[in-house]
Design a protein around this motif. Sequence first.
Motif, PDB file in Angstrom:
ATOM      1  N   ALA A 266       0.842  -1.192   0.000  1.00 40.70           N
ATOM      2  CA  ALA A 266       0.000   0.000   0.000  1.00 40.70           C
ATOM      3  C   ALA A 266       0.878   1.242   0.000  1.00 40.70           C
ATOM      4  O   ALA A 266       1.888   1.296   0.719  1.00 40.70           O
ATOM      5  N   PRO A 267       0.540   2.267  -0.797  1.00 36.13           N
ATOM      6  CA  PRO A 267       1.385   3.468  -0.929  1.00 36.13           C
ATOM      7  C   PRO A 267       1.643   4.208   0.394  1.00 36.13           C
ATOM      8  O   PRO A 267       2.714   4.779   0.593  1.00 36.13           O
ATOM      9  N   GLY A 268       0.680   4.173   1.281  1.00 38.90           N
ATOM     10  CA  GLY A 268       0.843   4.951   2.513  1.00 38.90           C
ATOM     11  C   GLY A 268       1.495   4.199   3.669  1.00 38.90           C
ATOM     12  O   GLY A 268       1.704   4.763   4.741  1.00 38.90           O
ATOM     13  N   GLU A 269       1.840   2.941   3.439  1.00 36.14           N
ATOM     14  CA  GLU A 269       2.335   2.098   4.539  1.00 36.14           C
ATOM     15  C   GLU A 269       3.857   2.145   4.678  1.00 36.14           C
ATOM     16  O   GLU A 269       4.592   2.138   3.687  1.00 36.14           O
ATOM     17  N   ILE A 270       4.324   2.219   5.940  1.00 39.66           N
ATOM     18  CA  ILE A 270       5.735   1.953   6.246  1.00 39.66           C
ATOM     19  C   ILE A 270       5.786   0.493   6.659  1.00 39.66           C
ATOM     20  O   ILE A 270       5.278   0.114   7.713  1.00 39.66           O
ATOM     21  N   SER A 271       6.381  -0.333   5.820  1.00 38.36           N
ATOM     22  CA  SER A 271       6.315  -1.776   6.026  1.00 38.36           C
ATOM     23  C   SER A 271       7.208  -2.224   7.173  1.00 38.36           C
ATOM     24  O   SER A 271       8.171  -1.546   7.548  1.00 38.36           O
ATOM     25  N   LYS A 272       6.898  -3.402   7.700  1.00 38.01           N
ATOM     26  CA  LYS A 272       7.713  -3.982   8.759  1.00 38.01           C
ATOM     27  C   LYS A 272       9.110  -4.302   8.257  1.00 38.01           C
ATOM     28  O   LYS A 272      10.091  -4.218   9.016  1.00 38.01           O
ATOM     29  N   SER A 273       9.231  -4.676   6.992  1.00 38.61           N
ATOM     30  CA  SER A 273      10.547  -4.976   6.442  1.00 38.61           C
ATOM     31  C   SER A 273      11.415  -3.723   6.390  1.00 38.61           C
ATOM     32  O   SER A 273      12.626  -3.777   6.629  1.00 38.61           O
ATOM     33  N   ALA A 274      10.807  -2.558   6.107  1.00 35.32           N
ATOM     34  CA  ALA A 274      11.557  -1.293   6.087  1.00 35.32           C
ATOM     35  C   ALA A 274      12.011  -0.925   7.498  1.00 35.32           C
ATOM     36  O   ALA A 274      13.146  -0.476   7.707  1.00 35.32           O
ATOM     37  N   ILE A 275      11.110  -1.131   8.453  1.00 36.43           N
ATOM     38  CA  ILE A 275      11.456  -0.841   9.847  1.00 36.43           C
ATOM     39  C   ILE A 275      12.603  -1.730  10.299  1.00 36.43           C
ATOM     40  O   ILE A 275      13.545  -1.278  10.954  1.00 36.43           O
ATOM     41  N   LYS A 276      12.552  -3.024   9.928  1.00 37.69           N
ATOM     42  CA  LYS A 276      13.622  -3.947  10.292  1.00 37.69           C
ATOM     43  C   LYS A 276      14.947  -3.545   9.673  1.00 37.69           C
ATOM     44  O   LYS A 276      16.007  -3.605  10.307  1.00 37.69           O
ATOM     45  N   LYS A 277      14.894  -3.131   8.398  1.00 41.75           N
ATOM     46  CA  LYS A 277      16.119  -2.775   7.696  1.00 41.75           C
ATOM     47  C   LYS A 277      16.763  -1.533   8.316  1.00 41.75           C
ATOM     48  O   LYS A 277      17.977  -1.481   8.547  1.00 41.75           O
ATOM     49  N   ILE A 278      15.950  -0.499   8.638  1.00 36.47           N
ATOM     50  CA  ILE A 278      16.468   0.719   9.264  1.00 36.47           C
ATOM     51  C   ILE A 278      17.001   0.406  10.657  1.00 36.47           C
ATOM     52  O   ILE A 278      18.066   0.871  11.063  1.00 36.47           O
ATOM     53  N   SER A 279      16.265  -0.414  11.408  1.00 38.33           N
ATOM     54  CA  SER A 279      16.691  -0.783  12.759  1.00 38.33           C
ATOM     55  C   SER A 279      18.031  -1.511  12.725  1.00 38.33           C
ATOM     56  O   SER A 279      18.929  -1.227  13.534  1.00 38.33           O
ATOM     57  N   ALA A 280      18.203  -2.427  11.795  1.00 38.08           N
ATOM     58  CA  ALA A 280      19.455  -3.177  11.678  1.00 38.08           C
ATOM     59  C   ALA A 280      20.610  -2.263  11.311  1.00 38.08           C
ATOM     60  O   ALA A 280      21.734  -2.422  11.803  1.00 38.08           O
ATOM     61  N   SER A 281      20.331  -1.299  10.439  1.00 37.36           N
ATOM     62  CA  SER A 281      21.377  -0.363  10.010  1.00 37.36           C
ATOM     63  C   SER A 281      21.856   0.489  11.186  1.00 37.36           C
ATOM     64  O   SER A 281      23.062   0.678  11.379  1.00 37.36           O
ATOM     65  N   ILE A 282      20.911   0.997  11.980  1.00 34.13           N
ATOM     66  CA  ILE A 282      21.271   1.813  13.142  1.00 34.13           C
ATOM     67  C   ILE A 282      21.982   0.970  14.196  1.00 34.13           C
ATOM     68  O   ILE A 282      22.987   1.389  14.777  1.00 34.13           O
ATOM     69  N   LYS A 283      21.474  -0.238  14.421  1.00 34.36           N
ATOM     70  CA  LYS A 283      22.089  -1.129  15.411  1.00 34.36           C
ATOM     71  C   LYS A 283      23.523  -1.455  15.032  1.00 34.36           C
ATOM     72  O   LYS A 283      24.427  -1.454  15.874  1.00 34.36           O
ATOM     73  N   GLU A 284      23.755  -1.707  13.737  1.00 36.91           N
ATOM     74  CA  GLU A 284      25.108  -2.030  13.284  1.00 36.91           C
ATOM     75  C   GLU A 284      26.056  -0.860  13.499  1.00 36.91           C
ATOM     76  O   GLU A 284      27.210  -1.033  13.889  1.00 36.91           O
ATOM     77  N   ALA A 285      25.542   0.362  13.276  1.00 36.60           N
ATOM     78  CA  ALA A 285      26.388   1.545  13.421  1.00 36.60           C
ATOM     79  C   ALA A 285      26.716   1.861  14.868  1.00 36.60           C
ATOM     80  O   ALA A 285      27.806   2.352  15.170  1.00 36.60           O
ATOM     81  N   LEU A 286      25.797   1.550  15.785  1.00 35.60           N
ATOM     82  CA  LEU A 286      25.961   1.981  17.176  1.00 35.60           C
ATOM     83  C   LEU A 286      26.392   0.892  18.141  1.00 35.60           C
ATOM     84  O   LEU A 286      26.830   1.203  19.248  1.00 35.60           O
ATOM     85  N   THR A 287      26.264  -0.364  17.762  1.00 29.60           N
ATOM     86  CA  THR A 287      26.558  -1.426  18.723  1.00 29.60           C
ATOM     87  C   THR A 287      27.689  -2.343  18.284  1.00 29.60           C
ATOM     88  O   THR A 287      27.935  -3.365  18.927  1.00 29.60           O
ATOM     89  N   ASN A 288      28.364  -2.011  17.220  1.00 28.42           N
ATOM     90  CA  ASN A 288      29.527  -2.793  16.812  1.00 28.42           C
ATOM     91  C   ASN A 288      30.540  -2.822  17.953  1.00 28.42           C
ATOM     92  O   ASN A 288      30.899  -1.786  18.508  1.00 28.42           O
ATOM     93  N   GLU A 289      31.016  -4.017  18.330  1.00 33.60           N
ATOM     94  CA  GLU A 289      31.848  -4.161  19.518  1.00 33.60           C
ATOM     95  C   GLU A 289      33.152  -3.371  19.429  1.00 33.60           C
ATOM     96  O   GLU A 289      33.582  -2.747  20.407  1.00 33.60           O
TER      97      GLU A 289
END
Length: 408
Positions: A266-289
Amino acid sequence: MLCMQSSLVYTEWLHMSKIPNIKWPILGKLSQREFLSRYWQKRPLLMKRALYPFPDVITPEEVAGMSCDERVESRLIMERGGRHPWELKRGPFKPAMFKKLPKSHWTILVNGADRFVPTLNGFLDHFSFIPFWRMDDIMVSYADDKGNVGAHVDNFDVFLVQAAGKREWRIESQPILKDDFIPDLPVRLLKKFKPTHKWVLEPGDILYLPPRFPHHGIARGNGCMTISVGFRAPSTSELINNVVASALSQIDETVRFSDPDLKAQAPGEISKSAIKKISASIKEALTNESFIADWLGRFTTEPYSDVKLEANAYPVTQAKVAKVIRESSFIVRAEGSRLAFVRNSKTSISLFVNGERRELSGKVALCAQILADRIIVPVGDITSLLNDGQVQQLLANLLSTGAVVLEE
């Protein structure tokens, strides 16, 4: 005014083993492991005659002198005798002020005293059963009869060391989690305080308090001086702000969000896959050991703004550094200088010195660990390493930048 000593008066040092259950003198019969498991951030501990006879590490005249120094954060708290109850004044003060103080109910406090008094800097070795990166600074308070700062809580661990005179401490046996202070006062005093324990501390006695345990210390007689060894307790907000700022300074701006696996939606939806992808990107940037290790090393060794290490600098070449060190008795971490290391393997470490990182291995890594583990290091502990070129290079750099100094 404060007499800034050029050499250490207090040269007592503690040769600490890395064996977890070794006994530190101030802990008495407790081992490091027992103290950490039974008391650290759990419950208070009274240590009678922990440092007896108490070493001459600071005088009332030095405390007064520091309170007149514009570089030092200082306060005067007057429960009575001021313009109103619990009057708070901030330094620097004029020497003439001390002649006008009432006979009782006042306290002078100076923060960061270990950054200005060499003997207090060396005093921190007594508390090395807690990692140095967790230490904040030493606050010294001086009070005449009945001087106090009221019933309060601290958000950090503290060792209250009685240096002179007597102080009665009243504490509650349980921490409080919510702030409840008397309104409209310049100092944060608890509305309710019901002490369950009362002790009178004399020189050499130490009281350990975990965070948020209510306490109230009252001078009994004149000449009461307490050394408070405080530990870092940054808020989650402070940590996140600092981590994010550090990450932003290192992120590659050419790397951008992409989604080649985008599915019809749907055009107006922020999908769960997009949320997961953004979350993983931020997590990788901030929690790398490796990123966290680098950030934490720099963050915890960054000196305070009032520290001027160049004043201690001893320019020396690599070729001459071994000779210069052998002619001395101690290598001492300069006041306000911070060292820490992260172990990468059995023979290599990342050494952090005042916010700067360097990779070391072999003999130079061993030398760096010895320097990071104590404030005062007898030269004899590193003599066998002085013929190594990398060790010479490290020591020449530390001396030339003022991170460490030599003492007879």
